[in-house]
Write a protein that holds these residues in place. Structure first.
Motif, PDB file in Angstrom:
ATOM      1  N   PRO A 111      53.580 -11.024  24.349  1.00  0.00           N
ATOM      2  CA  PRO A 111      54.209  -9.777  23.901  1.00  0.00           C
ATOM      3  C   PRO A 111      53.201  -8.653  23.707  1.00  0.00           C
ATOM      4  CG  PRO A 111      55.135 -11.646  22.724  1.00  0.00           C
ATOM      5  CD  PRO A 111      53.978 -12.184  23.525  1.00  0.00           C
ATOM      6  N   SER A 112      53.635  -7.436  23.975  1.00  0.00           N
ATOM      7  CA  SER A 112      52.736  -6.276  23.923  1.00  0.00           C
ATOM      8  C   SER A 112      52.252  -5.967  22.513  1.00  0.00           C
ATOM      9  CB  SER A 112      53.445  -5.043  24.507  1.00  0.00           C
ATOM     10  OG  SER A 112      54.636  -4.760  23.783  1.00  0.00           O
ATOM     11  N   ASP A 113      52.927  -6.520  21.497  1.00  0.00           N
ATOM     12  CA  ASP A 113      52.493  -6.266  20.125  1.00  0.00           C
ATOM     13  C   ASP A 113      51.583  -7.368  19.597  1.00  0.00           C
ATOM     14  OD1 ASP A 113      54.350  -8.275  19.903  1.00  0.00           O
ATOM     15  OD2 ASP A 113      55.382  -7.424  18.155  1.00  0.00           O
ATOM     16  N   THR A 114      50.958  -8.140  20.515  1.00  0.00           N
ATOM     17  CA  THR A 114      50.011  -9.179  20.116  1.00  0.00           C
ATOM     18  C   THR A 114      48.684  -8.965  20.811  1.00  0.00           C
ATOM     19  OG1 THR A 114      50.644 -10.732  21.878  1.00  0.00           O
ATOM     20  CG2 THR A 114      51.877 -10.848  19.801  1.00  0.00           C
ATOM     21  N   GLY A 115      47.628  -9.506  20.231  1.00  0.00           N
ATOM     22  CA  GLY A 115      46.308  -9.410  20.826  1.00  0.00           C
ATOM     23  C   GLY A 115      45.347 -10.335  20.103  1.00  0.00           C
ATOM     24  N   PHE A 116      44.206 -10.595  20.732  1.00  0.00           N
ATOM     25  CA  PHE A 116      43.185 -11.455  20.145  1.00  0.00           C
ATOM     26  C   PHE A 116      42.214 -10.592  19.345  1.00  0.00           C
ATOM     27  CE2 PHE A 116      44.740 -13.759  23.847  1.00  0.00           C
ATOM     28  CZ  PHE A 116      44.990 -15.010  23.301  1.00  0.00           C
ATOM     29  N   ALA A 117      42.023 -10.942  18.069  1.00  0.00           N
ATOM     30  CA  ALA A 117      41.177 -10.149  17.169  1.00  0.00           C
ATOM     31  C   ALA A 117      40.138 -11.037  16.512  1.00  0.00           C
ATOM     32  CB  ALA A 117      42.038  -9.464  16.108  1.00  0.00           C
ATOM     33  N   GLU A 118      38.961 -10.473  16.267  1.00  0.00           N
ATOM     34  CA  GLU A 118      37.869 -11.194  15.626  1.00  0.00           C
ATOM     35  C   GLU A 118      38.263 -11.620  14.214  1.00  0.00           C
ATOM     36  OE1 GLU A 118      34.839 -13.039  14.174  1.00  0.00           O
ATOM     37  OE2 GLU A 118      34.882 -12.497  16.311  1.00  0.00           O
ATOM     38  N   LEU A 119      38.084 -12.912  13.912  1.00  0.00           N
ATOM     39  CA  LEU A 119      38.522 -13.453  12.623  1.00  0.00           C
ATOM     40  C   LEU A 119      37.783 -12.819  11.447  1.00  0.00           C
ATOM     41  CD1 LEU A 119      40.287 -15.419  11.080  1.00  0.00           C
ATOM     42  CD2 LEU A 119      38.621 -17.228  11.568  1.00  0.00           C
ATOM     43  N   ARG A 120      36.502 -12.521  11.607  1.00  0.00           N
ATOM     44  CA  ARG A 120      35.749 -11.917  10.504  1.00  0.00           C
ATOM     45  C   ARG A 120      36.307 -10.542  10.141  1.00  0.00           C
ATOM     46  NH1 ARG A 120      29.877 -13.924  12.524  1.00  0.00           N
ATOM     47  NH2 ARG A 120      30.998 -13.722  14.469  1.00  0.00           N
ATOM     48  N   GLU A 148      32.679   0.219  -5.765  1.00  0.00           N
ATOM     49  CA  GLU A 148      33.513   1.420  -5.701  1.00  0.00           C
ATOM     50  C   GLU A 148      33.272   2.202  -4.418  1.00  0.00           C
ATOM     51  OE1 GLU A 148      32.394   3.450  -9.212  1.00  0.00           O
ATOM     52  OE2 GLU A 148      33.473   2.097 -10.572  1.00  0.00           O
ATOM     53  N   GLY A 149      32.238   1.824  -3.674  1.00  0.00           N
ATOM     54  CA  GLY A 149      31.923   2.489  -2.421  1.00  0.00           C
ATOM     55  C   GLY A 149      31.219   3.811  -2.571  1.00  0.00           C
ATOM     56  N   VAL A 150      30.580   4.038  -3.720  1.00  0.00           N
ATOM     57  CA  VAL A 150      29.933   5.334  -3.959  1.00  0.00           C
ATOM     58  C   VAL A 150      28.432   5.203  -4.191  1.00  0.00           C
ATOM     59  CG1 VAL A 150      32.025   6.394  -4.850  1.00  0.00           C
ATOM     60  CG2 VAL A 150      30.475   5.220  -6.434  1.00  0.00           C
ATOM     61  N   HIS A 151      27.876   4.013  -4.002  1.00  0.00           N
ATOM     62  CA  HIS A 151      26.428   3.865  -4.169  1.00  0.00           C
ATOM     63  C   HIS A 151      25.720   4.605  -3.030  1.00  0.00           C
ATOM     64  CE1 HIS A 151      22.431   2.061  -4.570  1.00  0.00           C
ATOM     65  NE2 HIS A 151      22.792   1.689  -5.796  1.00  0.00           N
ATOM     66  N   PRO A 152      24.654   5.354  -3.318  1.00  0.00           N
ATOM     67  CA  PRO A 152      24.015   6.165  -2.273  1.00  0.00           C
ATOM     68  C   PRO A 152      23.259   5.366  -1.216  1.00  0.00           C
ATOM     69  CG  PRO A 152      22.767   6.304  -4.316  1.00  0.00           C
ATOM     70  CD  PRO A 152      24.035   5.570  -4.642  1.00  0.00           C
ATOM     71  N   GLU A 153      22.929   4.096  -1.493  1.00  0.00           N
ATOM     72  CA  GLU A 153      22.074   3.361  -0.557  1.00  0.00           C
ATOM     73  C   GLU A 153      22.640   2.009  -0.127  1.00  0.00           C
ATOM     74  OE1 GLU A 153      18.335   3.016  -2.491  1.00  0.00           O
ATOM     75  OE2 GLU A 153      17.854   5.149  -2.355  1.00  0.00           O
ATOM     76  N   ILE A 154      23.538   1.411  -0.893  1.00  0.00           N
ATOM     77  CA  ILE A 154      24.009   0.059  -0.620  1.00  0.00           C
ATOM     78  C   ILE A 154      25.483   0.073  -0.254  1.00  0.00           C
ATOM     79  CG2 ILE A 154      24.235  -2.288  -1.509  1.00  0.00           C
ATOM     80  CD1 ILE A 154      22.035  -1.685  -3.492  1.00  0.00           C
ATOM     81  N   ARG A 155      25.814  -0.583   0.846  1.00  0.00           N
ATOM     82  CA  ARG A 155      27.206  -0.675   1.285  1.00  0.00           C
ATOM     83  C   ARG A 155      27.941  -1.754   0.509  1.00  0.00           C
ATOM     84  NH1 ARG A 155      27.397  -0.473   7.795  1.00  0.00           N
ATOM     85  NH2 ARG A 155      29.335  -1.532   7.275  1.00  0.00           N
ATOM     86  N   LYS A 156      29.246  -1.602   0.383  1.00  0.00           N
ATOM     87  CA  LYS A 156      30.089  -2.593  -0.271  1.00  0.00           C
ATOM     88  C   LYS A 156      30.088  -3.887   0.543  1.00  0.00           C
ATOM     89  CE  LYS A 156      34.813  -3.232  -2.007  1.00  0.00           C
ATOM     90  NZ  LYS A 156      36.145  -2.611  -2.165  1.00  0.00           N
ATOM     91  N   PRO A 157      29.964  -5.057  -0.116  1.00  0.00           N
ATOM     92  CA  PRO A 157      29.994  -6.327   0.622  1.00  0.00           C
ATOM     93  C   PRO A 157      31.302  -6.498   1.382  1.00  0.00           C
ATOM     94  CG  PRO A 157      29.263  -6.662  -1.648  1.00  0.00           C
ATOM     95  CD  PRO A 157      29.766  -5.253  -1.560  1.00  0.00           C
ATOM     96  N   ARG A 158      31.224  -7.255   2.469  1.00  0.00           N
ATOM     97  CA  ARG A 158      32.402  -7.472   3.309  1.00  0.00           C
ATOM     98  C   ARG A 158      33.458  -8.267   2.552  1.00  0.00           C
ATOM     99  NH1 ARG A 158      31.287 -10.734   8.640  1.00  0.00           N
ATOM    100  NH2 ARG A 158      30.249  -8.802   9.219  1.00  0.00           N
ATOM    101  N   ASN A 159      34.654  -7.722   2.461  1.00  0.00           N
ATOM    102  CA  ASN A 159      35.751  -8.404   1.786  1.00  0.00           C
ATOM    103  C   ASN A 159      36.148  -9.648   2.578  1.00  0.00           C
ATOM    104  OD1 ASN A 159      37.762  -8.968  -0.008  1.00  0.00           O
ATOM    105  ND2 ASN A 159      39.157  -7.378   0.684  1.00  0.00           N
ATOM    106  N   GLY A 160      36.310 -10.755   1.879  1.00  0.00           N
ATOM    107  CA  GLY A 160      36.664 -12.017   2.528  1.00  0.00           C
ATOM    108  C   GLY A 160      35.522 -13.001   2.555  1.00  0.00           C
ATOM    109  N   ALA A 161      34.281 -12.506   2.548  1.00  0.00           N
ATOM    110  CA  ALA A 161      33.118 -13.384   2.516  1.00  0.00           C
ATOM    111  C   ALA A 161      32.889 -13.872   1.095  1.00  0.00           C
ATOM    112  CB  ALA A 161      31.889 -12.652   3.042  1.00  0.00           C
ATOM    113  N   ILE A 162      32.295 -15.056   0.961  1.00  0.00           N
ATOM    114  CA  ILE A 162      32.098 -15.626  -0.364  1.00  0.00           C
ATOM    115  C   ILE A 162      31.114 -14.799  -1.183  1.00  0.00           C
ATOM    116  CG2 ILE A 162      30.265 -17.212   0.350  1.00  0.00           C
ATOM    117  CD1 ILE A 162      31.496 -19.269  -1.628  1.00  0.00           C
TER     118      ILE A 162
END
Length: 331
Positions: free
Chosen positions: A126-135, A303-317
């Motif tokens: 179906p056109s509304d399906t596709g393969f996406a990276e699990l991470r 909160e995503g407002v630190h000037p130098e450090i990115r927010k950790p990836r959601n879903g990872a331990i």
């Protein structure tokens, strides 16, 4: 840790029904039954339902897409299917790898990036399906579908890299509904591999130790991690890896939570460790940088407002452990 099994890929209650893996007739009936569904995997990517433009602002697939055993793509592949088990509703779940399919105009450079946001759509689906990276989608799936997708990805990853007998070198055959490989030459049996990895929430007072590996996106830091060596306890691995990477000595170590990590076939053991010093001396062969981050600063990271450090990836331990550390819910 009371919330231990709330980590992504864990604790969904999936019944793996291992007693059926040797029941060829029973599995055949399940495969043909109206209550069975098959998950297609392409190069480690599960088939997902792709949200359309009229479905709001969510642009990440939030559900797997399933086919029935009569679908032309899988109708002749029952012998190559992995039996995943029965979900909470009682439906039987299988997975089939169709990585031999070659999409038109495939951009291999997109597949090799740190974050693969590409989606491959099969002309016979179906056109509304596709393969996406699990991470990319793991935090958006239900707990049950996340566990099913992780299991399928890990088992097929093992089959891909362990197609030959480690004892005599002959090509081995899939057995036990995908949960074993048997060598027709010497009779050796091989089982899916899981590599133990410790990931460490190392704290000193009100600060946590984080590091980054070469090649990570700018501003990305995470908890330290490393493989457990043969003959080593989890506690010893935490102390050794922290010392090797940062020169930090660790005292008391405790277990917190675990996470299956099918990239390709690891089991992450989340542990807490109490640092005996804050003096960092990194090994550049291990990591690129390591820093102490205060609880207050880590709150701004989340909160995503630190000037130098990115927010950790959601879903990872790492995200899960840091989030619980900030909320003081590690006990």
């Amino acid at each position: 840790m009371r919330q231990a099994e709330q980590v992504t890929f864990g604790g969904s209650g999936l019944d793996r029904a291992a007693q059926l893996r040797d029941d060829a007739a029973g599995l055949a009936d399940l495969w043909q039954g109206m209550d069975s569904r098959i998950l297609l995997i392409w190069r480690g990517k599960p088939l997902c339902r792709i949200p359309g433009e009229d479905e709001g602002t969510l642009s990440v697939p939030a559900a797997l897409a399933w086919v029935m055993s009569g679908h032309p793509l899988v109708s002749n592949l029952a012998a190559d299917a992995v039996f995943l088990g029965r979900c909470e509703s009682g439906l039987a779940r299988f997975a089939v790898d169709i990585s031999a399919w070659q999409p038109d105009n495939l951009d291999d450079t997109a597949l090799g990036g740190f974050v693969d946001v590409s989606e491959q759509q099969h002309p016979d689906l179906p056109s509304d399906t596709g393969f996406a990276e699990l991470r990319r989608i793991m935090a958006h799936l239900s707990r049950e579908e996340a566990e099913l997708a992780a299991t399928a990805r890990a088992v097929f990853g093992w089959h891909q890299s362990h197609g030959y007998c480690a004892k005599c070198g002959a090509k081995s055959d899939m057995a036990q509904a995908g949960w074993q490989r048997i060598c027709p030459s010497c009779g050796a049996a091989h089982f899916p591999r899981t590599d133990p990895v410790v990931i460490m929430l190392i704290t000193h007072g009100d600060a946590v130790l984080v590091g980054r590996s070469p090649g990570w996106p700018e501003g990305m830091y995470s908890l330290l991690a490393g493989f457990v060596e043969p003959g080593e306890t989890l506690e010893a691995a935490v102390r050794r890896e922290t010392d090797e990477e940062t020169g930090i000595k660790v005292g008391a170590v405790s277990y917190l939570s675990s996470q299956p990590w099918p990239f390709p076939m690891s089991l992450m053991f989340g542990c807490a460790g109490e640092a005996l010093t804050r003096d960092i001396d990194i090994d550049p062969n291990e990591i690129e940088d390591a820093i102490w981050v205060s609880r207050q600063d880590m709150m701004t990271v989340f909160e995503g407002v630190h000037p130098e450090i990115r927010k950790p990836r959601n879903g990872a331990i790492a995200h899960f452990l840091l989030q619980n550390w900030l909320a003081d819910t590690l006990d």
